[in-house]
Design a protein around this motif. Structure first.
Motif, PDB file in Angstrom:
ATOM      1  N   HIS A 317       4.789  -8.340   2.483  1.00 23.76           N
ATOM      2  CA  HIS A 317       4.388  -8.077   1.091  1.00 23.76           C
ATOM      3  C   HIS A 317       5.475  -7.288   0.370  1.00 23.76           C
ATOM      4  O   HIS A 317       5.440  -6.077   0.306  1.00 23.76           O
ATOM      5  N   ALA A 318       6.440  -8.004  -0.160  1.00 25.33           N
ATOM      6  CA  ALA A 318       7.478  -7.350  -0.956  1.00 25.33           C
ATOM      7  C   ALA A 318       6.892  -7.027  -2.327  1.00 25.33           C
ATOM      8  O   ALA A 318       6.285  -7.880  -2.964  1.00 25.33           O
ATOM      9  N   MET A 319       7.080  -5.785  -2.768  1.00 27.20           N
ATOM     10  CA  MET A 319       6.540  -5.374  -4.063  1.00 27.20           C
ATOM     11  C   MET A 319       7.522  -4.451  -4.763  1.00 27.20           C
ATOM     12  O   MET A 319       8.361  -3.813  -4.116  1.00 27.20           O
ATOM     13  N   PRO A 320       7.447  -4.363  -6.092  1.00 28.32           N
ATOM     14  CA  PRO A 320       8.356  -3.474  -6.818  1.00 28.32           C
ATOM     15  C   PRO A 320       8.195  -2.032  -6.363  1.00 28.32           C
ATOM     16  O   PRO A 320       7.103  -1.598  -5.982  1.00 28.32           O
ATOM     17  N   ALA A 321       9.287  -1.292  -6.438  1.00 29.62           N
ATOM     18  CA  ALA A 321       9.286   0.094  -5.968  1.00 29.62           C
ATOM     19  C   ALA A 321       8.745   1.066  -7.011  1.00 29.62           C
ATOM     20  O   ALA A 321       8.607   2.260  -6.722  1.00 29.62           O
ATOM     21  N   HIS A 322       8.399   0.592  -8.195  1.00 37.80           N
ATOM     22  CA  HIS A 322       8.128   1.486  -9.327  1.00 37.80           C
ATOM     23  C   HIS A 322       6.822   2.263  -9.207  1.00 37.80           C
ATOM     24  O   HIS A 322       6.596   3.209  -9.959  1.00 37.80           O
ATOM     25  N   ARG A 323       5.939   1.883  -8.277  1.00 35.49           N
ATOM     26  CA  ARG A 323       4.716   2.657  -8.058  1.00 35.49           C
ATOM     27  C   ARG A 323       4.697   3.313  -6.677  1.00 35.49           C
ATOM     28  O   ARG A 323       3.750   3.994  -6.312  1.00 35.49           O
ATOM     29  N   GLY A 324       5.748   3.068  -5.888  1.00 35.42           N
ATOM     30  CA  GLY A 324       5.892   3.744  -4.611  1.00 35.42           C
ATOM     31  C   GLY A 324       4.849   3.384  -3.574  1.00 35.42           C
ATOM     32  O   GLY A 324       4.445   4.222  -2.775  1.00 35.42           O
ATOM     33  N   GLN A 325       4.426   2.103  -3.536  1.00 34.62           N
ATOM     34  CA  GLN A 325       3.368   1.708  -2.618  1.00 34.62           C
ATOM     35  C   GLN A 325       3.852   0.903  -1.415  1.00 34.62           C
ATOM     36  O   GLN A 325       3.117   0.728  -0.441  1.00 34.62           O
ATOM     37  N   GLY A 326       5.083   0.396  -1.464  1.00 34.91           N
ATOM     38  CA  GLY A 326       5.554  -0.470  -0.394  1.00 34.91           C
ATOM     39  C   GLY A 326       5.592   0.209   0.957  1.00 34.91           C
ATOM     40  O   GLY A 326       5.049  -0.307   1.947  1.00 34.91           O
ATOM     41  N   LEU A 327       6.238   1.370   1.033  1.00 36.67           N
ATOM     42  CA  LEU A 327       6.338   2.087   2.299  1.00 36.67           C
ATOM     43  C   LEU A 327       4.961   2.461   2.828  1.00 36.67           C
ATOM     44  O   LEU A 327       4.667   2.274   4.017  1.00 36.67           O
ATOM     45  N   ASN A 328       4.110   2.997   1.976  1.00 40.27           N
ATOM     46  CA  ASN A 328       2.811   3.496   2.423  1.00 40.27           C
ATOM     47  C   ASN A 328       1.924   2.374   2.945  1.00 40.27           C
ATOM     48  O   ASN A 328       1.237   2.533   3.954  1.00 40.27           O
ATOM     49  N   ASN A 329       1.961   1.217   2.294  1.00 39.95           N
ATOM     50  CA  ASN A 329       1.221   0.072   2.819  1.00 39.95           C
ATOM     51  C   ASN A 329       1.835  -0.433   4.122  1.00 39.95           C
ATOM     52  O   ASN A 329       1.118  -0.877   5.022  1.00 39.95           O
ATOM     53  N   ALA A 330       3.148  -0.361   4.241  1.00 34.96           N
ATOM     54  CA  ALA A 330       3.806  -0.791   5.476  1.00 34.96           C
ATOM     55  C   ALA A 330       3.389   0.077   6.654  1.00 34.96           C
ATOM     56  O   ALA A 330       3.158  -0.427   7.769  1.00 34.96           O
ATOM     57  N   LEU A 331       3.276   1.377   6.416  1.00 35.74           N
ATOM     58  CA  LEU A 331       2.851   2.278   7.483  1.00 35.74           C
ATOM     59  C   LEU A 331       1.413   1.983   7.908  1.00 35.74           C
ATOM     60  O   LEU A 331       1.073   2.049   9.091  1.00 35.74           O
ATOM     61  N   GLU A 332       0.555   1.641   6.937  1.00 34.41           N
ATOM     62  CA  GLU A 332      -0.819   1.261   7.284  1.00 34.41           C
ATOM     63  C   GLU A 332      -0.823  -0.039   8.085  1.00 34.41           C
ATOM     64  O   GLU A 332      -1.597  -0.187   9.043  1.00 34.41           O
ATOM     65  N   ASP A 333       0.045  -0.991   7.706  1.00 30.12           N
ATOM     66  CA  ASP A 333       0.168  -2.224   8.498  1.00 30.12           C
ATOM     67  C   ASP A 333       0.414  -1.906   9.966  1.00 30.12           C
ATOM     68  O   ASP A 333      -0.242  -2.448  10.863  1.00 30.12           O
ATOM     69  N   ALA A 334       1.411  -1.036  10.196  1.00 27.43           N
ATOM     70  CA  ALA A 334       1.791  -0.713  11.569  1.00 27.43           C
ATOM     71  C   ALA A 334       0.624  -0.101  12.332  1.00 27.43           C
ATOM     72  O   ALA A 334       0.344  -0.478  13.486  1.00 27.43           O
ATOM     73  N   ALA A 335      -0.075   0.845  11.704  1.00 29.74           N
ATOM     74  CA  ALA A 335      -1.195   1.508  12.380  1.00 29.74           C
ATOM     75  C   ALA A 335      -2.321   0.532  12.683  1.00 29.74           C
ATOM     76  O   ALA A 335      -2.932   0.582  13.765  1.00 29.74           O
ATOM     77  N   LYS A 336      -2.623  -0.366  11.746  1.00 32.05           N
ATOM     78  CA  LYS A 336      -3.685  -1.345  11.978  1.00 32.05           C
ATOM     79  C   LYS A 336      -3.295  -2.316  13.091  1.00 32.05           C
ATOM     80  O   LYS A 336      -4.128  -2.707  13.916  1.00 32.05           O
ATOM     81  N   LEU A 337      -2.023  -2.711  13.128  1.00 33.49           N
ATOM     82  CA  LEU A 337      -1.565  -3.598  14.191  1.00 33.49           C
ATOM     83  C   LEU A 337      -1.625  -2.914  15.556  1.00 33.49           C
ATOM     84  O   LEU A 337      -1.950  -3.554  16.566  1.00 33.49           O
ATOM     85  N   VAL A 338      -1.328  -1.632  15.591  1.00 30.34           N
ATOM     86  CA  VAL A 338      -1.430  -0.899  16.860  1.00 30.34           C
ATOM     87  C   VAL A 338      -2.853  -0.997  17.405  1.00 30.34           C
ATOM     88  O   VAL A 338      -3.070  -1.304  18.584  1.00 30.34           O
ATOM     89  N   ASP A 339      -3.832  -0.748  16.552  1.00 34.00           N
ATOM     90  CA  ASP A 339      -5.230  -0.818  16.998  1.00 34.00           C
ATOM     91  C   ASP A 339      -5.589  -2.205  17.503  1.00 34.00           C
ATOM     92  O   ASP A 339      -6.217  -2.361  18.568  1.00 34.00           O
ATOM     93  N   GLU A 340      -5.206  -3.224  16.747  1.00 28.63           N
ATOM     94  CA  GLU A 340      -5.588  -4.587  17.112  1.00 28.63           C
ATOM     95  C   GLU A 340      -4.860  -5.061  18.368  1.00 28.63           C
ATOM     96  O   GLU A 340      -5.462  -5.694  19.245  1.00 28.63           O
ATOM     97  N   LEU A 341      -3.575  -4.764  18.469  1.00 30.37           N
ATOM     98  CA  LEU A 341      -2.822  -5.226  19.631  1.00 30.37           C
ATOM     99  C   LEU A 341      -3.202  -4.456  20.894  1.00 30.37           C
ATOM    100  O   LEU A 341      -3.164  -5.013  22.004  1.00 30.37           O
ATOM    101  N   ALA A 342      -3.567  -3.198  20.744  1.00 25.40           N
ATOM    102  CA  ALA A 342      -4.062  -2.443  21.899  1.00 25.40           C
ATOM    103  C   ALA A 342      -5.356  -3.060  22.418  1.00 25.40           C
ATOM    104  O   ALA A 342      -5.569  -3.166  23.642  1.00 25.40           O
ATOM    105  N   ALA A 343      -6.216  -3.494  21.493  1.00 19.73           N
ATOM    106  CA  ALA A 343      -7.460  -4.163  21.905  1.00 19.73           C
ATOM    107  C   ALA A 343      -7.157  -5.465  22.629  1.00 19.73           C
ATOM    108  O   ALA A 343      -7.808  -5.814  23.627  1.00 19.73           O
ATOM    109  N   ALA A 344      -6.154  -6.201  22.142  1.00 18.27           N
ATOM    110  CA  ALA A 344      -5.776  -7.451  22.804  1.00 18.27           C
ATOM    111  C   ALA A 344      -5.198  -7.182  24.183  1.00 18.27           C
ATOM    112  O   ALA A 344      -5.469  -7.915  25.146  1.00 18.27           O
ATOM    113  N   SER A 345      -4.415  -6.119  24.307  1.00 16.57           N
ATOM    114  CA  SER A 345      -3.828  -5.769  25.598  1.00 16.57           C
ATOM    115  C   SER A 345      -4.904  -5.419  26.622  1.00 16.57           C
ATOM    116  O   SER A 345      -4.776  -5.751  27.805  1.00 16.57           O
ATOM    117  N   ARG A 346      -5.985  -4.769  26.161  1.00 16.66           N
ATOM    118  CA  ARG A 346      -7.082  -4.402  27.070  1.00 16.66           C
ATOM    119  C   ARG A 346      -7.975  -5.587  27.416  1.00 16.66           C
ATOM    120  O   ARG A 346      -8.808  -5.505  28.322  1.00 16.66           O
TER     121      ARG A 346
END
Length: 419
Positions: A317-346
């Motif tokens: 999700h590439a988005m303009p930097a003018h509202r400063g949301q790209g990084l913060n959404n990217a960090l949430e992506d990573a955290a959500k993927l950690v939860d889901e992939l950990a469940a898959a690993s188990r």
């Protein structure tokens, strides 16, 4: 494949990929990060920039080990000596210097991209010089990444965290659908030091960051980029960004001198500190013309790689930097993927179920934000519409909660079925 046989291939050693790898390591999931740049260019890029961290900070803390958390601010902040907690970002009339308003946020911090990557790479397996050539599925149902140096890696799933110009994305959605949308907003972005008096002047109004809007249609962002010694202002590094809509575009500047001349000429109509900064931009500065682009995540469930490959961060999700949301959404992506992939690993979910759950949460979240960030990017370059821009109402806060209150639905484009 679960347990010891479960392995995640992460393409791209940016903030998203590294945080994902950190989180998976804490969950006991094997993950290897493949970065296209070699170690030297990865560390010594002449170009550096900052990012604004606010509501996404909690996802960093969630994914890193407990012993790293006390070192977070010191490790990633542009000015690690600045101890105050800010609740807002000031905005100014660039022509008069008058403060227009303070934009609310959740303790926003200006952080260094380079520092964040170095911080998150600690203890993570990163393979450098691995430029992706091909993604394929092998006979055992695993996903295979082949690199331009002739090597390859196989894993249970592959996560593309490789920037807005993702090399993974075309394999998942096709070349045409993977293309970025150009918003025709141009930007100069440069980091440099200044004489002592100019450095001190830039930290007036707010010592870390501020934004200014000119009635002629220019936005000028100014922030501290790096402070190694708080008593030596002449050594401080500052980030300055000038942006505008339409012409002149990159092709209209024949050389570096013409770009610098344009910036210095426009700065003459600005109030201080922007005017003085323009006067002191060094003749030896090197910077290009960046274009503002967008990519909206479509539904790729018809892809042959669905359930094996997904995208996160700017790749998703590439988005303009003018509202400063790209990084913060990217960090949430990573955290959500950690939860889901950990469940898959188990073995609690299949890998396909894990990726689907992540994508079904990620898409509406960012598709709610992208139009808001686009509107902001366009409106801040018109002084007549500035006060109606989204940040005046929503600040830097995540937009999803506002959308839910309004009861709106987000439309998700669907990838055409493959032949």
């Amino acid at each position: 494949m679960t347990g010891a046989g479960f392995e995640v291939l992460v393409i791209g050693a940016g903030s998203t990929g590294l945080l994902l790898a950190q989180g998976l390591k804490q969950q006991g999931v094997k993950a290897v990060v493949y970065e296209r740049e070699d170690p030297t260019t990865y560390q010594d890029r002449p170009r550096e920039w900052g990012m604004t961290l606010h509501w996404g900070a909690s996802y960093i803390s969630k994914c890193i080990p407990p012993e790293m958390r006390p070192k977070l601010n010191e490790g990633i902040c542009c000015d690690p000596f600045y101890g105050s907690k800010d609740l807002s970002l000031p905005h100014y009339n660039a022509q008069t210097g008058e403060k227009l308003f303070d934009m609310p946020g959740e303790e926003p911090r200006r952080i260094s991209r380079r520092k964040l990557r170095n911080f998150l790479s600690q203890g993570v397996d990163v393979q450098y010089g691995k430029k992706l050539h091909e993604v394929a599925l092998d006979d055992n149902g695993k996903v295979k990444a082949t690199f331009e140096d002739g090597t390859h890696a196989t894993g249970s799933v592959l996560i593309g965290c490789d920037s807005a110009n993702s090399a993974v994305r075309p394999f998942l959605v096709g070349e045409e659908a993977a293309q970025l949308e150009d918003l025709d907003i141009q930007m100069f972005n440069v980091s440099s030091s200044f004489p002592r008096d100019v450095a001190l002047l830039q930290r007036t109004g707010h010592p870390i960051f501020k934004n200014a809007y000119h009635p002629l249609g220019y936005m000028w962002w100014q922030s501290v980029m790096d402070v190694k010694d708080p008593d030596e202002p002449q050594t401080w590094l500052f980030q300055n960004i000038l942006s505008w809509v339409g012409a002149p575009r990159a092709e209209d500047f024949p050389d570096q001198a013409s770009r610098l001349e344009f910036w210095k000429e426009k700065a003459k109509s600005f109030a201080d500190p922007w005017k003085t900064v323009g006067e002191n931009l060094g003749d030896d500065l090197k910077f290009g013309v960046d274009r503002t682009t967008v990519w909206r995540p479509i539904d790729w469930s018809n892809s042959k790689f669905a359930g094996k490959v997904t995208l996160a961060g700017d790749a998703a999700h590439a988005m303009p930097a003018h509202r400063g949301q790209g990084l913060n959404n990217a960090l949430e992506d990573a955290a959500k993927l950690v939860d889901e992939l950990a469940a898959a690993s188990r073995g609690d979910k299949t890998p396909a179920e894990a990726l689907q759950a992540y994508e079904e949460e990620m898409r509406p979240r960012v598709l709610a934000e992208i139009p808001i960030s686009i509107a902001q990017a366009q409106m801040v370059h018109s002084y007549d519409t500035l006060m109606n821009a989204p940040f005046f109402v929503h600040g830097m806060h995540k937009y999803r909660s506002d959308l839910a209150k309004q009861g709106k639905e987000v439309e998700i484009a669907t990838q055409p079925k493959e032949d």
